[in-house]
Write an enzyme that holds these catalytic residues in place. Structure first.
Site, short mmCIF file in Angstrom:
data_model
loop_
_atom_site.label_atom_id
_atom_site.label_comp_id
_atom_site.label_asym_id
_atom_site.label_seq_id
_atom_site.Cartn_x
_atom_site.Cartn_y
_atom_site.Cartn_z
CG HIS A 204 -5.27 -4.56 3.75
ND1 HIS A 204 -5.58 -3.28 2.85
CD2 HIS A 204 -4.09 -4.89 3.52
CE1 HIS A 204 -4.34 -2.81 2.97
NE2 HIS A 204 -3.25 -3.85 3.26
CD GLU A 451 2.99 0.77 1.47
OE1 GLU A 451 2.48 -0.19 0.96
OE2 GLU A 451 3.31 1.05 1.95
CG ASP A 475 -0.94 0.22 -0.46
OD1 ASP A 475 -1.74 0.82 -1.24
OD2 ASP A 475 -0.87 0.22 0.58
CB CYS A 522 6.53 -7.29 1.14
SG CYS A 522 5.91 -5.72 1.12
C1 PEP Z 1 1.50 -4.39 -0.31
O1 PEP Z 1 0.86 -2.51 -0.86
O2 PEP Z 1 1.78 -4.09 -1.24
C2 PEP Z 1 1.70 -4.07 0.77
C3 PEP Z 1 2.59 -4.95 1.57
O3 PEP Z 1 1.02 -3.44 1.94
P1 PEP Z 1 -0.31 -4.03 2.39
O4 PEP Z 1 -1.35 -4.51 1.33
O5 PEP Z 1 -0.84 -4.37 3.86
O6 PEP Z 1 -0.94 -2.28 2.01
MG MG Z 2 0.67 -1.39 1.60
#
Ligand code: PEP
Ligand code: MG
Length: 601
Positions: A204, A451, A475, A522
């Protein structure tokens, strides 16, 4: 001496600047430039803090109880001596006077310089005095935060705008680690690039670095130890290379590349308002991922046709564990919804946990504080369901925002049908409570993030319960390949091209479409142009990514014949090496161009 450091490229482009080393625990110290006219008052602020700390230490020594350990008075004397040492305060003044750093920044910059000198000392006793120095600096920083504030100081960690200070050298930030919440504070900061020792490509911290849209390299291992304060540094955010003290020829080459990449960005930005339609007339929805309501503006400016992922957890961070209440959340969601002017906003319920702890904690702290694996622990929907009061507050806040625009609700990390059912029950209760309270809301579509491989493999069960799904590839890759996405030690195994990952993504898209449900991606894969044709070939028509990626992905969409690519998809999905197979499809299709079809959609 010039040398190179290698890491993982996480945010494109070239940054050239002087190194600012910041200890992970001090990245939330305010970093901003002061005007020449304020130099003296800033030095006076530092002096006042020094006098206040001297007073505190003297009083402490005077009031020591009779049974206090015998070493304590001597220790306090050491602290007093360090406090008045020219190497600390004299040099700090110089950072203020010559570089125009604010006092807190100047002090922590000088602490980094001295800390290294202590680290290199042979004598154990002297080396251990580093901890004393750090304590003295902590006291000074605390005294400054209590003292008369600098009315020109922006919010914590932020700065007016690096580019407002023409004439100053550009700066790049180097830290062992930066927690995602701290990274957020650097939106609109003085830094033109970031380097961290730890972190994976889709950690993140890396995602937020990308959202700042400045070149960044993570997982550079020893960078914060071997790069020195003030070294000139080139960050090659495309290759993941850091060049320290480059020769004039290398510097010139990178300046050239920097100019080229700026020109390329300016060229791409002209596509902002062009609809994303493939050569064969398929309309494609390009949405934005945002972390805070204020990001909605950048999303609109980049030409996003909505928000595909609002990571609501960033509203929960850096608050000392206190949760944002329903009204506060409602205001934040409403702000995002109104800013998007009628375009859809997909709000994901809080995804706290794993590498996004609520308290400010670095990845390494997390690993040490929680011996168990946080990525497999109580995160995302698991945490929400374990806090029903908090969860219903958030659901009510999101529902209330639907009275101001088009809101969609997204549930992270669903793996069990029971989680889906409990969520829908909580939502029904939240709706009932709002109706009883007479608070307006409208219809909100509810989606699940795919995910966890379990959700992808049992998708038809989930599709019956949800209106749409959104594939979180970050994920999905982590859990399919059993790779901690924030661990640079296994970053080389984090492979979006792995056939198992592509099979799960393709299958999810196909099944959702067959069921007549919306499906988008996403995760970072959606914003990586290397995957655009492949995802289009799988049937994907909705991509959500950081706003700065939209133009590059759109360019790919505009040049792709989705139908011809779809005819080649099996060739890629069945290959041992899908990346090579994809390159082969590119080559074959480029050599046999089809006549452009009319736009039909
Ligand atoms: C993902 O896991 O691809 C996602 C968009 O969520 P995050 O990156 O916030 O875990
Ligand atoms: Mg995620």
């Amino acid at each position: 001496m010039s040398f190179q450091v290698f890491g993982l490229p996480v945010s494109r482009g070239v940054a050239i600047g002087r190194a600012v080393l910041v200890a992970s625990s001090r990245v939330d110290v305010a970093h901003y430039f002061i005007d020449e006219s304020r130099v003296d008052s800033e030095i006076a602020r530092m002096r006042a803090a020094r006098d206040a700390v001297a007073g505190e230490l003297t009083a402490l020594k005077r009031d020591l109880p009779g049974d206090a350990p015998a070493e304590l008075p001597a220790l306090l004397d050491v602290h007093l001596m360090l406090l008045h040492d020219e190497a600390l305060t004299g040099a700090t003044k110089q950072w203020i006077r010559e570089r125009h750093y604010n006092a807190e920044w100047a002090l922590s910059a000088q602490l980094e310089v001295l800390a290294r000198q202590f680290d290199e000392m042979e004598d154990d006793y002297l080396r251990e005095r580093k901890a004393d120095l750090e304590q003295v600096v902590e006291r000074l920083l605390r005294a400054m935060s209590r003292g008369p504030s600098n009315s020109f100081a922006p919010a914590r960690g932020a700065a007016p705008d690096a580019r407002d200070f023409a004439g100053e050298d550009p700066l790049v930030l180097i830290a062992n680690d930066i927690a995602p919440a701290d990274m957020l504070q650097f939106k609109r900061s003085v830094f033109t690039g970031f380097i961290t020792d730890v972190g994976g490509k889709t950690s993140h911290t890396a995602i937020v670095a990308r959202s700042l849209d400045i070149p960044a390299v993570v997982g550079a291992r020893e960078a914060s130890r071997i790069i020195r304060q003030d070294d000139w540094v080139v960050i090659d955010g495309d290759a993941g290379i850091v060049i320290v003290n480059p020769s004039p020829i290398v510097l010139e080459e990178y300046r050239f590349r920097q100019r080229q990449s700026e020109l390329e960005r300016a060229r791409l930005s002209r596509l902002r308002h062009t609809p994303a339609v493939t050569l064969d007339g398929e309309r494609v929805e390009l949405l934005a991922n945002i972390e805070l309501p204020g990001d909605a503006l950048a999303a609109l400016e980049a030409g996003a046709v909505g928000v595909g992922l609002f990571r609501s957890e960033f509203l929960f961070m850096n608050r000392g564990g206190e949760l944002p209440g329903e009204d506060e959340q409602f205001e934040a969601y409403r702000a995002a919804v109104e800013a998007m002017k009628g375009l859809p906003v997909t709000i994901r319920t809080v995804d706290i946990g794993a590498d996004k702890p609520m308290e400010r904690m670095s990845v390494s702290e997390l690993r040490h504080e929680h011996a168990l694996n946080p990525a497999l622990g109580l995160r995302a929907i698991r945490w929400s369901l374990s806090e029903p009061g908090m969860f219903r507050q958030q659901l009510r806040a999101i529902l209330r925002a639907s009275a101001y625009g088009k809101v969609r609700l997204l549930i992270p990390m669903v793996a069990h049908l029971s989680e889906a059912r409990q969520t829908l029950e909580a939502l029904a209760r939240a709706r009932l409570q709002l109706t009883e309270a007479g608070k307006p809301f409208t219809h909100v579509e509810v989606g699940a993030m795919v995910e966890v491989p379990a959700a992808a493999l049992a998708l038809p069960n989930f599709l019956r319960l949800f209106d749409f799904v959104s594939i979180g590839t970050n994920d999905l890759i982590q859990y399919t390949l059993a790779i901690d996405r924030s661990d640079e030690a296994v970053a080389h195994l984090y492979d979006p091209w792995h056939p198992a990952v592509l099979a799960l993504v393709a299958q999810t898209i196909a099944q959702a479409r067959a069921a007549g449900k919306g499906v988008s991606v996403c995760g970072e894969m959606a914003g990586d142009p290397a995957f655009t044709e492949l995802l289009l070939a799988m049937g994907l028509r909705s991509f959500s990514m950081h706003p700065s990626q939209i133009a590059s992905v759109k360019q790919r969409v505009l040049r792709t014949d989705a139908q011809r690519w779809a005819g080649r998809i099996e060739q890629v999905l069945r290959a041992d090496d899908p990346q090579a197979a994809c390159a082969e499809v590119h080559r074959v299709l480029a050599n046999a161009p089809a006549a452009p079809a009319a736009v039909t959609a």
